[in-house]
Write an enzyme that holds these catalytic residues in place. Sequence first.
Site, PDB file in Angstrom:
ATOM      1  N   CYS A 142      -9.220   8.455 -19.900  1.00  0.00           N
ATOM      2  CA  CYS A 142      -8.222   7.792 -19.063  1.00  0.00           C
ATOM      3  C   CYS A 142      -7.169   7.232 -20.014  1.00  0.00           C
ATOM      4  O   CYS A 142      -7.478   6.411 -20.873  1.00  0.00           O
ATOM      5  CB  CYS A 142      -8.914   6.688 -18.265  1.00  0.00           C
ATOM      6  SG  CYS A 142      -7.792   5.673 -17.311  1.00  0.00           S
ATOM      7  N   CYS A 145       3.484  -2.364 -17.211  1.00  0.00           N
ATOM      8  CA  CYS A 145       3.983  -1.551 -16.092  1.00  0.00           C
ATOM      9  C   CYS A 145       5.003  -2.346 -15.292  1.00  0.00           C
ATOM     10  O   CYS A 145       4.775  -3.508 -14.989  1.00  0.00           O
ATOM     11  CB  CYS A 145       2.827  -1.133 -15.183  1.00  0.00           C
ATOM     12  SG  CYS A 145       3.374  -0.116 -13.784  1.00  0.00           S
ATOM     13  N   GLY A 160       0.361   1.660 -16.973  1.00  0.00           N
ATOM     14  CA  GLY A 160       1.690   2.194 -16.734  1.00  0.00           C
ATOM     15  C   GLY A 160       1.797   3.209 -15.612  1.00  0.00           C
ATOM     16  O   GLY A 160       0.799   3.712 -15.108  1.00  0.00           O
ATOM     17  N   GLU A 161       3.051   3.489 -15.223  1.00  0.00           N
ATOM     18  CA  GLU A 161       3.326   4.438 -14.148  1.00  0.00           C
ATOM     19  C   GLU A 161       3.889   5.727 -14.783  1.00  0.00           C
ATOM     20  O   GLU A 161       5.043   5.762 -15.227  1.00  0.00           O
ATOM     21  CB  GLU A 161       4.325   3.815 -13.160  1.00  0.00           C
ATOM     22  CG  GLU A 161       4.924   4.771 -12.158  1.00  0.00           C
ATOM     23  CD  GLU A 161       3.900   5.654 -11.444  1.00  0.00           C
ATOM     24  OE1 GLU A 161       2.855   5.149 -10.992  1.00  0.00           O
ATOM     25  OE2 GLU A 161       4.157   6.869 -11.333  1.00  0.00           O
ATOM     26  N   SER A 210      -1.858  10.258 -11.933  1.00  0.00           N
ATOM     27  CA  SER A 210      -1.949   9.301 -10.832  1.00  0.00           C
ATOM     28  C   SER A 210      -0.631   8.545 -10.739  1.00  0.00           C
ATOM     29  O   SER A 210      -0.145   7.998 -11.723  1.00  0.00           O
ATOM     30  CB  SER A 210      -3.097   8.326 -11.095  1.00  0.00           C
ATOM     31  OG  SER A 210      -3.123   7.315 -10.117  1.00  0.00           O
ATOM     32  N   SER A 232      -1.499   6.747  -5.304  1.00  0.00           N
ATOM     33  CA  SER A 232      -2.082   5.426  -5.031  1.00  0.00           C
ATOM     34  C   SER A 232      -1.423   4.865  -3.781  1.00  0.00           C
ATOM     35  O   SER A 232      -0.318   4.331  -3.836  1.00  0.00           O
ATOM     36  CB  SER A 232      -1.844   4.508  -6.232  1.00  0.00           C
ATOM     37  OG  SER A 232      -2.545   4.995  -7.347  1.00  0.00           O
ATOM     38  N   LEU A 233      -2.107   4.982  -2.650  1.00  0.00           N
ATOM     39  CA  LEU A 233      -1.496   4.608  -1.365  1.00  0.00           C
ATOM     40  C   LEU A 233      -1.839   3.166  -0.961  1.00  0.00           C
ATOM     41  O   LEU A 233      -0.955   2.372  -0.691  1.00  0.00           O
ATOM     42  CB  LEU A 233      -1.933   5.615  -0.291  1.00  0.00           C
ATOM     43  CG  LEU A 233      -1.227   5.515   1.055  1.00  0.00           C
ATOM     44  CD1 LEU A 233       0.276   5.671   0.936  1.00  0.00           C
ATOM     45  CD2 LEU A 233      -1.775   6.573   2.031  1.00  0.00           C
ATOM     46  N   HIS A 234      -3.091   2.857  -0.828  1.00  0.00           N
ATOM     47  CA  HIS A 234      -3.605   1.485  -0.621  1.00  0.00           C
ATOM     48  C   HIS A 234      -3.334   0.831   0.733  1.00  0.00           C
ATOM     49  O   HIS A 234      -3.853  -0.261   0.991  1.00  0.00           O
ATOM     50  CB  HIS A 234      -3.113   0.500  -1.695  1.00  0.00           C
ATOM     51  CG  HIS A 234      -3.216   0.998  -3.093  1.00  0.00           C
ATOM     52  ND1 HIS A 234      -4.312   1.684  -3.561  1.00  0.00           N
ATOM     53  CD2 HIS A 234      -2.339   0.939  -4.134  1.00  0.00           C
ATOM     54  CE1 HIS A 234      -4.109   2.001  -4.829  1.00  0.00           C
ATOM     55  NE2 HIS A 234      -2.932   1.579  -5.188  1.00  0.00           N
ATOM     56  N   ASN A 260     -11.442  -4.175  -8.173  1.00  0.00           N
ATOM     57  CA  ASN A 260     -11.987  -5.004  -9.252  1.00  0.00           C
ATOM     58  C   ASN A 260     -11.177  -6.282  -9.222  1.00  0.00           C
ATOM     59  O   ASN A 260     -10.009  -6.269  -9.629  1.00  0.00           O
ATOM     60  CB  ASN A 260     -11.819  -4.300 -10.603  1.00  0.00           C
ATOM     61  CG  ASN A 260     -12.637  -3.035 -10.654  1.00  0.00           C
ATOM     62  OD1 ASN A 260     -13.843  -3.059 -10.488  1.00  0.00           O
ATOM     63  ND2 ASN A 260     -11.975  -1.915 -10.865  1.00  0.00           N
ATOM     64  N   CYS A 263     -10.753   0.822 -13.419  1.00  0.00           N
ATOM     65  CA  CYS A 263      -9.381   0.958 -12.937  1.00  0.00           C
ATOM     66  C   CYS A 263      -8.733  -0.400 -12.714  1.00  0.00           C
ATOM     67  O   CYS A 263      -9.305  -1.264 -12.073  1.00  0.00           O
ATOM     68  CB  CYS A 263      -9.366   1.720 -11.620  1.00  0.00           C
ATOM     69  SG  CYS A 263      -9.113   3.455 -11.858  1.00  0.00           S
TER      70      CYS A 263
HETATM   71  N1  SAH Z   1       0.396   3.585 -12.154  1.00  0.00           N
HETATM   72  C1  SAH Z   1      -0.431   4.643 -11.692  1.00  0.00           C
HETATM   73  C2  SAH Z   1      -1.580   4.971 -12.627  1.00  0.00           C
HETATM   74  C3  SAH Z   1      -2.289   3.813 -13.274  1.00  0.00           C
HETATM   75  S1  SAH Z   1      -3.224   2.783 -12.186  1.00  0.00           S
HETATM   76  C4  SAH Z   1      -0.950   4.349 -10.289  1.00  0.00           C
HETATM   77  O1  SAH Z   1      -0.768   3.234  -9.807  1.00  0.00           O
HETATM   78  O2  SAH Z   1      -1.498   5.259  -9.673  1.00  0.00           O
HETATM   79  C5  SAH Z   1      -4.640   3.814 -11.843  1.00  0.00           C
HETATM   80  C6  SAH Z   1      -5.387   3.446 -10.564  1.00  0.00           C
HETATM   81  O3  SAH Z   1      -6.023   2.171 -10.695  1.00  0.00           O
HETATM   82  C7  SAH Z   1      -4.458   3.327  -9.350  1.00  0.00           C
HETATM   83  O4  SAH Z   1      -4.966   4.017  -8.254  1.00  0.00           O
HETATM   84  C8  SAH Z   1      -4.479   1.837  -9.120  1.00  0.00           C
HETATM   85  O5  SAH Z   1      -4.158   1.523  -7.813  1.00  0.00           O
HETATM   86  C9  SAH Z   1      -5.888   1.466  -9.489  1.00  0.00           C
HETATM   87  N2  SAH Z   1      -6.077   0.028  -9.654  1.00  0.00           N
HETATM   88  C10 SAH Z   1      -5.185  -0.859 -10.116  1.00  0.00           C
HETATM   89  N3  SAH Z   1      -5.700  -2.114 -10.110  1.00  0.00           N
HETATM   90  C11 SAH Z   1      -6.955  -2.006  -9.622  1.00  0.00           C
HETATM   91  C12 SAH Z   1      -8.008  -2.956  -9.383  1.00  0.00           C
HETATM   92  N4  SAH Z   1      -7.848  -4.239  -9.666  1.00  0.00           N
HETATM   93  N5  SAH Z   1      -9.151  -2.501  -8.871  1.00  0.00           N
HETATM   94  C13 SAH Z   1      -9.331  -1.182  -8.607  1.00  0.00           C
HETATM   95  N6  SAH Z   1      -8.385  -0.236  -8.834  1.00  0.00           N
HETATM   96  C14 SAH Z   1      -7.201  -0.649  -9.326  1.00  0.00           C
HETATM   97 FE1  SF4 Z   2       1.554  -0.088 -12.380  1.00  0.00          FE
HETATM   98 FE2  SF4 Z   2      -0.333   1.527 -11.302  1.00  0.00          FE
HETATM   99 FE3  SF4 Z   2      -0.895  -1.044 -11.981  1.00  0.00          FE
HETATM  100 FE4  SF4 Z   2       0.678  -0.545  -9.885  1.00  0.00          FE
HETATM  101  S1  SF4 Z   2      -1.494   0.027 -10.088  1.00  0.00           S
HETATM  102  S2  SF4 Z   2       1.035  -2.074 -11.491  1.00  0.00           S
HETATM  103  S3  SF4 Z   2       1.798   1.238 -10.595  1.00  0.00           S
HETATM  104  S4  SF4 Z   2      -0.340   0.582 -13.369  1.00  0.00           S
END
Ligand code: SAH
Ligand code: SF4
Length: 343
Positions: free
Chosen positions: A104, A111, A158-159, A190, A213-215, A289, A331
């Site tokens: 990963c 970010c 990062g994104e 991602s 990453s929709l959420h 998390n 993550c």
């Molecule tokens: N910026 C990109 C890739 C990095 S984050 C993105 O947002 O997709 C990778 C994944 O970790 C994303 O799906 C993000 O939503 C998830 N993530 C971020 N914070 C998290 C947390 N506290 N608990 C679980 N997953 C998390």
């Molecule tokens: Fe950046 Fe992905 Fe974290 Fe959102 S989840 S702050 S886009 S790293």
Amino acid sequence: MKNLLDFSYEELVNEITRLGLERYRVDQILDWVYDKKVNDFDEMTNLSKKHRALLKEYFAISFLKLLDKRVSKIDGTTKFLWELEDGNTIESVMLFHPDRITACISTQVGCPVGCVFCATGMSGFVRNLSTGEIVAQILSMEKEERKKIGNVVYMGMGEPLLNYENTVKSIRILNHKKMGNIGIRRITVSTVGIPEKIVQLAEEDLDVKLALSLHAPTNFKRDQLVPLNRKYSIEEILNALKIYQRKTGKRVTIEYVLIRGVNDEISDAKKLAEILKNLKVFVNLIPVNPTTETMKKPSRQRLLAFKRILLENGIEAEIRKEKGSDIEAACGQLRIKRKFSMP
Ligand code: SAH
Ligand code: SF4
């Protein structure tokens, strides 16, 4: 001085033949670097002393400097803290499965998106990583562990699509037979969802796997979790995904971080199934998390109910197994720091 890890195969052929070396020397050098993890020209014994000296004048082979490493007692997940040449730090993670190793990796220091549940987002944004810094994470982990990485997910700090050029170039390098040699279907990007960049990626002819990453199933809810949603709505993002899918024919992964009382209602699951019904998707449900005291994971029962509703509506879904949570390697737990604090 140029970093050799910044170059694509074609660029390197140009650079090296311009220095007067034969073309086949490129493959020899790449074998040392990408296969044997050698980052010192002096060790490249099939090159002449004269050529080694010449190459050293022009190129550095910048592997990353390891500041700290932590290993999970639960599942062996290993987190690496690297120092970059300007003193900034990033993290990468190695995850062990019975049949493969997944890495990963990060694309930015911090970010700029600032999702409210993400430790990286909360630590602010410093800068984009160079192509070489993205590639070096893989080589440096492989060198450190003496193991070959088979899968790569761009899910670290990062994104990726906000560092588009370097991300795409690093994918081509990691995928190239004479360089990273990792199958394109084993690489996943991602993204939080930048519509025009998703469309651009569709046109790259890359066939890389995409995760969104929709959420949340509504803009009202997503605005609260992902600030960037106020700029790019769910409709615009899903439209871009459709274009990606039409071009690549690929199923897209939808990531959905579940937070108790925020986006884990049964009505959320129903709406989610509704908005995804015209796409070929696989939904990864990720219990959050917690990064603040008020944030909680849903109950096991609720997770299962949420998944069941998706399945009943014809949407494939799975609850993601957490890895490395005891060393903050899961993550969303990666953040900028100098040294890992003691557990
Ligand atoms: N910026 C990109 C890739 C990095 S984050 C993105 O947002 O997709 C990778 C994944 O970790 C994303 O799906 C993000 O939503 C998830 N993530 C971020 N914070 C998290 C947390 N506290 N608990 C679980 N997953 C998390
Ligand atoms: Fe950046 Fe992905 Fe974290 Fe959102 S989840 S702050 S886009 S790293």
